[in-house]
Scaffold this active site. Structure first.
Site, PDB file in Angstrom:
ATOM      1  N   ASN A   7       0.868  -1.177   0.000  1.00  0.00           N
ATOM      2  CA  ASN A   7       0.000   0.000   0.000  1.00  0.00           C
ATOM      3  C   ASN A   7       0.910   1.235   0.000  1.00  0.00           C
ATOM      4  O   ASN A   7       1.463   1.619   1.020  1.00  0.00           O
ATOM      5  CB  ASN A   7      -0.876  -0.035   1.260  1.00  0.00           C
ATOM      6  CG  ASN A   7      -1.782   1.182   1.365  1.00  0.00           C
ATOM      7  OD1 ASN A   7      -1.716   2.102   0.542  1.00  0.00           O
ATOM      8  ND2 ASN A   7      -2.620   1.199   2.386  1.00  0.00           N
ATOM      9  N   ARG A  91      -2.814  -1.996  -3.238  1.00  0.00           N
ATOM     10  CA  ARG A  91      -3.971  -1.145  -3.001  1.00  0.00           C
ATOM     11  C   ARG A  91      -3.894   0.028  -3.981  1.00  0.00           C
ATOM     12  O   ARG A  91      -2.860   0.675  -4.107  1.00  0.00           O
ATOM     13  CB  ARG A  91      -3.938  -0.603  -1.573  1.00  0.00           C
ATOM     14  CG  ARG A  91      -5.097   0.330  -1.321  1.00  0.00           C
ATOM     15  CD  ARG A  91      -4.902   1.111  -0.065  1.00  0.00           C
ATOM     16  NE  ARG A  91      -6.030   2.007   0.127  1.00  0.00           N
ATOM     17  CZ  ARG A  91      -5.958   3.144   0.785  1.00  0.00           C
ATOM     18  NH1 ARG A  91      -4.802   3.531   1.301  1.00  0.00           N
ATOM     19  NH2 ARG A  91      -7.004   3.895   0.924  1.00  0.00           N
ATOM     20  N   HIS A 180     -12.673   3.836   0.749  1.00  0.00           N
ATOM     21  CA  HIS A 180     -12.642   2.859   1.857  1.00  0.00           C
ATOM     22  C   HIS A 180     -13.453   1.607   1.501  1.00  0.00           C
ATOM     23  O   HIS A 180     -13.913   0.891   2.400  1.00  0.00           O
ATOM     24  CB  HIS A 180     -13.240   3.436   3.163  1.00  0.00           C
ATOM     25  CG  HIS A 180     -12.481   4.580   3.758  1.00  0.00           C
ATOM     26  ND1 HIS A 180     -13.113   5.664   4.326  1.00  0.00           N
ATOM     27  CD2 HIS A 180     -11.159   4.805   3.883  1.00  0.00           C
ATOM     28  CE1 HIS A 180     -12.210   6.512   4.786  1.00  0.00           C
ATOM     29  NE2 HIS A 180     -11.015   6.021   4.522  1.00  0.00           N
ATOM     30  N   ARG A 241     -10.108  17.150   7.266  1.00  0.00           N
ATOM     31  CA  ARG A 241     -10.984  17.466   6.119  1.00  0.00           C
ATOM     32  C   ARG A 241     -12.349  17.935   6.597  1.00  0.00           C
ATOM     33  O   ARG A 241     -12.894  17.387   7.568  1.00  0.00           O
ATOM     34  CB  ARG A 241     -11.164  16.231   5.233  1.00  0.00           C
ATOM     35  CG  ARG A 241      -9.920  15.890   4.446  1.00  0.00           C
ATOM     36  CD  ARG A 241     -10.085  14.585   3.703  1.00  0.00           C
ATOM     37  NE  ARG A 241      -9.062  13.641   4.084  1.00  0.00           N
ATOM     38  CZ  ARG A 241      -9.088  12.332   3.865  1.00  0.00           C
ATOM     39  NH1 ARG A 241     -10.124  11.796   3.239  1.00  0.00           N
ATOM     40  NH2 ARG A 241      -8.110  11.563   4.246  1.00  0.00           N
ATOM     41  N   GLU A 384      -8.053  -4.509   5.585  1.00  0.00           N
ATOM     42  CA  GLU A 384      -8.010  -4.311   4.136  1.00  0.00           C
ATOM     43  C   GLU A 384      -6.954  -5.201   3.478  1.00  0.00           C
ATOM     44  O   GLU A 384      -7.138  -5.665   2.368  1.00  0.00           O
ATOM     45  CB  GLU A 384      -7.722  -2.825   3.846  1.00  0.00           C
ATOM     46  CG  GLU A 384      -8.924  -1.948   4.180  1.00  0.00           C
ATOM     47  CD  GLU A 384      -8.574  -0.505   4.482  1.00  0.00           C
ATOM     48  OE1 GLU A 384      -7.981  -0.259   5.555  1.00  0.00           O
ATOM     49  OE2 GLU A 384      -8.881   0.378   3.666  1.00  0.00           O
TER      50      GLU A 384
END
Ligand code: ADP
Length: 403
Positions: A7, A91, A180, A241, A384
């Protein structure tokens, strides 16, 4: 079969080596500060403990080279030769509309990933650099790309279309994509497994609450709606964010403060969210600590965050026509009993009520709802890497059969 999961971020690289015969993790690690002074590898081989290796790594290729050397190191490594690795799973953040599932990586696939770069300028380039570097260092190995957006490709058009001139969707691909996806998919499937039910019979809301955060409505195993949009900026209040705001704020700021679009973008992505409201930190641990000491803005940031997650849960329950399962995952979702309790406060009318004793736990797969409630609420640590490794294994097996 042994699968290396990679990743690649802009200056970091997370990796895991999994033995897919029993899905066990053989080694796990993180390379930090790639291309920046002070780069290092934090590595752990299961059963051999943790090591930190300080070494300057100027590029992702050097970082991957270092990871491979570490994996075969006779003292701290997990395997004796790179020949033991059968495949690599990568990923990839944005797959646009081109990828509704994982794929074997070919030149054509990399080209399609490059085409999606406009949609994820910060994320896709390092993902692609990581793939190229692995190809150079392990040219004979099959590689698989697993996309964060893929799971959400099932959203119906009325869910993903923005109420803008339709041509913008056709010309520029402006629509909701969602992110996600690998995490939402994993925890929803796991919840169905834990309940011993078919996911096709369930209405599930998954709350991935980390630094980046998103909520997904999963009806009959399919992503019906998700809170992130064209980019990972939309939706919940996050660490730095903003999530949802009135879009008119952007032109208002450009007018009143003479900010450029880059400055507004930077503010919305890096200086907003709970950091912006609290003025303290983007890390929920710091904010929870300061709120406990009576800091009003820290408390306000938490209240805003909990309120918006609650509103998404309510709206997604309405969108699905009911709710059977609620899942909390990722850094905050797995580790903050206070947040889970606050988010679920006064929601018994929807069938959600959390058992405080069961909820008082961190990072463990647990059912936390009261036994008599219709909505089964869970903490499910996300994984993940396991999804990436599983997809890699199944695609490579199919490839082998077709050869
Ligand atoms: P990402 O992968 O998006 O960087 P993570 O899923 O690792 O994020 O989540 C990181 C965030 O989780 C941290 O910023 C922190 O705010 C929150 N977090 C982690 N542990 C705790 C905890 N024990 N209590 C509260 N918040 C936590």
């Amino acid at each position: 079969m042994k699968v290396l999961v990679v990743n690649c971020g802009s200056s970091s690289l997370k990796y895991q080596l999994l033995d897919m015969n029993d899905e066990s993790v053989m080694a796990i690690g993180l390379v930090e500060r790639i291309g920046i002074e002070g780069s290092r590898v934090k590595h752990e081989t299961m059963g051999k403990g943790k090591t930190v290796i300080e070494k300057e790594m100027a590029s992702h290729k050097e970082a991957i080279q270092m990871v491979l050397e570490t994996l075969i190191d006779s003292n701290i490594g997990a395997i004796s030769s790179l020949k033991e690795i059968d495949a690599v799973g990568h990923r990839v953040v944005h797959g646009g509309e081109k990828f509704a599932g994982s794929v074997i990586i070919t030149e054509e696939v990399i080209k399609a990933m490059e085409d999606c770069t406009d949609l994820a300028p910060l994320h896709n380039p390092p993902n692609i650099i990581g793939i190229r570097a692995c190809q150079e260092l392990m040219p004979d190995l099959p590689m698989v790309g697993v996309f964060d957006t893929a799971f959400h490709q099932t959203m119906p058009k009325y869910s993903y279309i923005y109420p803008l001139p339709y041509e913008l969707y056709e010309e520029l691909g402006i629509r909701r994509y969602g992110f996600h996806g690998t995490s939402h998919k994993y925890v929803s499937q796991r919840a169905a497994e834990l309940l011993g039910k078919d996911i096709k019979d369930l209405k599930i809301i998954t709350c991935h609450l980390g630094n980046g955060a998103s909520v997904t409505a999963i009806k009959n195993g399919i992503s019906l709606d998700t809170s992130m949009g064209l980019t990972p900026l939309e939706g919940l209040v996050m660490g730095t964010r903003s999530g949802d705001i009135d879009p008119a704020i952007i032109s208002f700021l450009m007018d009143k403060k003479k900010m450029t679009i880059e400055e507004v973008n930077d503010m919305l992505n890096k200086k907003s969210g709970v950091l912006g409201i609290s003025g303290i930190s983007s890390d929920f641990r710091d904010i929870e600590q300061e709120a406990k000491k009576g800091n009003e803005r820290a408390q306000l940031a938490l209240d805003k965050f909990h309120f918006i997650v609650k509103k998404y849960i309510g709206s997604y329950a309405a969108a699905m026509g009911g709710l059977d399962v609620l899942v909390f995952t990722a850094g905050l979702g797995e580790n903050s009993p206070e947040s889970r309790l606050k988010i679920c406060e006064d929601m018994a009318f929807l069938g959600i009520d959390i058992d405080e004793a069961k909820n008082n736990i961190r990072g463990k797969e647990t059912m936390i709802s009261k036994d008599n409630m219709s909505v089964k609420a869970f903490i499910i640590p996300t994984n993940e890497e396991l999804v990436i490794a599983r997809d890699t294994k199944s695609l490579v097996k199919m490839l082998d059969k077709s050869l």
